[in-house]
Scaffold this active site. Structure first.
Site, mmCIF file in Angstrom:
data_model
loop_
_atom_site.group_PDB
_atom_site.id
_atom_site.type_symbol
_atom_site.label_atom_id
_atom_site.label_comp_id
_atom_site.label_asym_id
_atom_site.label_seq_id
_atom_site.Cartn_x
_atom_site.Cartn_y
_atom_site.Cartn_z
ATOM 1 N N CYS A 281 0.825 -1.222 0.000
ATOM 2 C CA CYS A 281 0.000 0.000 0.000
ATOM 3 C C CYS A 281 0.857 1.270 0.000
ATOM 4 O O CYS A 281 0.325 2.357 -0.196
ATOM 5 C CB CYS A 281 -0.939 0.003 1.197
ATOM 6 S SG CYS A 281 -2.068 -1.396 1.210
ATOM 7 N N HIS B 52 -2.860 6.983 4.194
ATOM 8 C CA HIS B 52 -3.385 5.785 3.509
ATOM 9 C C HIS B 52 -4.617 5.279 4.245
ATOM 10 O O HIS B 52 -4.595 5.083 5.465
ATOM 11 C CB HIS B 52 -2.291 4.709 3.479
ATOM 12 C CG HIS B 52 -2.812 3.352 3.150
ATOM 13 N ND1 HIS B 52 -3.627 3.106 2.058
ATOM 14 C CD2 HIS B 52 -2.665 2.154 3.773
ATOM 15 C CE1 HIS B 52 -3.946 1.825 2.034
ATOM 16 N NE2 HIS B 52 -3.380 1.224 3.060
ATOM 17 N N ASN C 162 -10.395 0.302 1.785
ATOM 18 C CA ASN C 162 -8.939 0.348 1.623
ATOM 19 C C ASN C 162 -8.628 -0.074 0.185
ATOM 20 O O ASN C 162 -8.818 -1.229 -0.182
ATOM 21 C CB ASN C 162 -8.295 -0.605 2.643
ATOM 22 C CG ASN C 162 -6.781 -0.677 2.525
ATOM 23 O OD1 ASN C 162 -6.205 -0.334 1.508
ATOM 24 N ND2 ASN C 162 -6.144 -1.153 3.581
HETATM 25 O O1 UT7 Z 1 -3.449 -1.451 4.082
HETATM 26 C C1 UT7 Z 1 -2.765 -2.142 5.090
HETATM 27 C C2 UT7 Z 1 -3.461 -3.448 5.344
HETATM 28 N N1 UT7 Z 1 -4.362 -3.625 6.422
HETATM 29 C C3 UT7 Z 1 -4.561 -2.860 7.513
HETATM 30 O O2 UT7 Z 1 -4.010 -1.833 7.697
HETATM 31 C C4 UT7 Z 1 -5.491 -3.398 8.560
HETATM 32 C C5 UT7 Z 1 -4.906 -3.285 9.958
HETATM 33 N N2 UT7 Z 1 -5.715 -3.922 10.988
HETATM 34 C C6 UT7 Z 1 -7.002 -3.636 11.192
HETATM 35 O O3 UT7 Z 1 -7.575 -2.811 10.509
HETATM 36 C C7 UT7 Z 1 -7.700 -4.294 12.345
HETATM 37 O O4 UT7 Z 1 -6.788 -5.045 13.109
HETATM 38 C C8 UT7 Z 1 -8.873 -5.229 11.909
HETATM 39 C C9 UT7 Z 1 -9.997 -4.383 11.344
HETATM 40 C C10 UT7 Z 1 -8.407 -6.230 10.868
HETATM 41 C C11 UT7 Z 1 -9.426 -5.990 13.101
HETATM 42 O O5 UT7 Z 1 -9.781 -5.057 14.124
HETATM 43 P P1 UT7 Z 1 -9.350 -5.323 15.633
HETATM 44 O O6 UT7 Z 1 -9.953 -4.255 16.433
HETATM 45 O O7 UT7 Z 1 -7.847 -5.469 15.645
HETATM 46 O O8 UT7 Z 1 -10.093 -6.670 15.939
HETATM 47 P P2 UT7 Z 1 -9.510 -8.006 16.583
HETATM 48 O O9 UT7 Z 1 -8.798 -8.794 15.533
HETATM 49 O O10 UT7 Z 1 -8.797 -7.714 17.872
HETATM 50 O O11 UT7 Z 1 -10.824 -8.706 16.949
HETATM 51 C C12 UT7 Z 1 -11.691 -8.176 17.992
HETATM 52 C C13 UT7 Z 1 -12.920 -9.030 18.041
HETATM 53 C C14 UT7 Z 1 -12.604 -10.522 18.078
HETATM 54 O O12 UT7 Z 1 -13.575 -11.155 18.886
HETATM 55 P P3 UT7 Z 1 -13.237 -11.535 20.432
HETATM 56 O O13 UT7 Z 1 -12.025 -12.393 20.370
HETATM 57 O O14 UT7 Z 1 -12.998 -10.219 21.114
HETATM 58 O O15 UT7 Z 1 -14.470 -12.240 20.869
HETATM 59 C C15 UT7 Z 1 -12.793 -10.947 16.647
HETATM 60 O O16 UT7 Z 1 -13.127 -12.313 16.547
HETATM 61 O O17 UT7 Z 1 -13.705 -8.803 16.865
HETATM 62 C C16 UT7 Z 1 -13.932 -10.063 16.215
HETATM 63 N N3 UT7 Z 1 -13.973 -9.813 14.791
HETATM 64 C C17 UT7 Z 1 -15.083 -9.501 14.150
HETATM 65 N N4 UT7 Z 1 -16.346 -9.353 14.590
HETATM 66 C C18 UT7 Z 1 -17.272 -9.030 13.671
HETATM 67 C C19 UT7 Z 1 -12.934 -9.797 13.907
HETATM 68 N N5 UT7 Z 1 -13.391 -9.497 12.690
HETATM 69 C C20 UT7 Z 1 -14.718 -9.310 12.812
HETATM 70 C C21 UT7 Z 1 -15.733 -8.966 11.900
HETATM 71 N N6 UT7 Z 1 -16.999 -8.835 12.379
HETATM 72 N N7 UT7 Z 1 -15.491 -8.739 10.586
#
Ligand code: UT7
Length: 345
Positions: free
Chosen positions: A122, A264, A294
């Protein structure tokens, strides 16, 4: 840990933006459509990522097609029908071989100009602009088209709730010529870097030639993006903050001087955390992730075109741009927004 490489401009030439174009495919994919096949919710996607809709390319539209659309608009914006060189930043080339930029040049009616791809995740667009700046500085080129284009919705597993809601498709482009450092539209020194110890947290494991032909059972199949979201989030914030500080300092600016921080569009919370860490107020941080998601390499030019088009970004604004992506890679630079560039979408 090492920060970024920052080399001050050596002489009186810098890359100057003289045209800006953007294009997204017409089809919108709403959160409701994403939710219909994934265990997620509109509320979660909007709250945790900041996306409401994203645009997705039709099956017969590839990265090169979108790049041509954006490139045509950038060239029209610049008032030119020829450029010396076409550079394409992409993470989703049409084919592993050949590079996609020659097809873009052909599609633009420039069948003989040199054209090549830059792969830097990116951060690719800012990387590519600085490759172009080097060509202009060396006198190898006079006018360069730099395009960032990605069809990211095809790189994600539609059943993966971590990546599928985030990404969308699109293309953005600039025409660059040689300008004088510090003049409106010219790019300041770049602060950029990479950390190849961190390939795995943001990677498509299959499809490349590390494993193809080695007998690895999943080499062909494993062609979707894998992401350790938390690791990417943490490094994205840290690296973009450092790079903006370094790029601003190299330009002779204080971070407080920045009128618009163009980050970005990875995740709205990443942009907000970067701005907060740098002490840049939210009203100085344009955003379009809600509408386009994104878009990887297209993210920066799409956001510049969006902000210029809405009047949020105006001539004279001191702009810092910053990106982070797979590699890991990161890059930031500065420019004063010019009064003679109309963004065409
Ligand atoms: O361009 C560069 C590439 N990518 C990025 O820059 C992305 C960088 N990272 C992110 O944007 C975030 O880490 C994510 C959006 C991918 C995830 O957000 P997060 O706040 O880090 O969530 P997490 O992985 O800590 O998950 C929190 C909770 C989990 O549940 P528990 O364990 O707390 O019960 C996940 O299972 O949210 C859950 N979860 C979801 N729930 C509903 C993860 N994805 C989803 C979803 N819908 N799509």
């Amino acid at each position: 840990m090492a920060r970024s490489e920052v080399i001050p401009h050596l002489s009186g030439i810098a890359a100057r933006i003289v045209g800006l174009g953007a294009w997204v495919p017409p089809r919108r994919m709403t959160n409701a459509e994403v939710c219909s096949r994934l265990d997620t919710s509109d509320e979660w996607i909007r709250a945790r990522i900041g996306v409401t809709t994203r645009h997705v390319a039709e099956p017969d539209t590839a990265t090169s097609d979108m790049a041509v659309e954006a490139g045509l608009r950038a060239m029209k914006s610049a008032g030119v029908d020829h450029v010396d060189t076409v550079l394409l930043a992409t993470a989703t080339p049409d084919h592993p071989i050949p590079g996609t930029a020659p097809a873009v040049a052909h599609g633009l009616g420039l069948p003989q100009v040199p054209a090549f791809d830059v792969i830097a995740g990116c951060s690719g667009f800012i990387y590519c602009v600085n490759v172009a700046a080097g060509l202009l500085h060396a006198g190898i080129c006079r006018t360069v088209l730099v395009v960032g284009a990605d069809v990211m919705h095809r790189a994600v597993d539609p059943t993966d709730r971590i990546t599928a809601p985030i990404f969308g498709d699109g293309a953005g482009a600039v025409v660059l010529t040689a300008g004088r450092p510090g003049d409106p539209g010219t790019l300041g020194p770049v602060a950029w870097g990479s950390d190849g110890a961190r390939v795995a947290p943001l990677c498509i494991p299959g499809g490349g030639f590390r494993r193809t032909g080695t007998g690895s059972a999943d080499a062909e199949a494993d062609r979707f993006l894998r992401m350790d979201g938390k690791e990417v989030f943490r490094h994205a914030v840290r690296r973009m903050c450092e790079a903006v500080r370094d790029a601003a300092a190299a330009a002779g600016w204080a971070v407080e001087d920045v009128d618009r921080l163009v980050v970005h569009q990875a995740n709205a919370r990443i942009s907000a955390t970067v701005a907060d860490t740098l002490g840049v107020p939210p009203e100085r941080v344009p955003s379009n992730i809600g509408e386009v998601g994104n878009t990887s390499t297209a993210s920066i030019p799409l956001l510049l075109a969006h902000a210029a088009g809405t009047g949020d970004l105006i001539p004279g604004h001191r702009v810092a741009v910053a990106a982070f992506g797979a590699g890991f890679t990161w890059a930031a630079s500065t420019l004063v927004w010019p009064d003679d560039v109309e963004a065409l979408s």
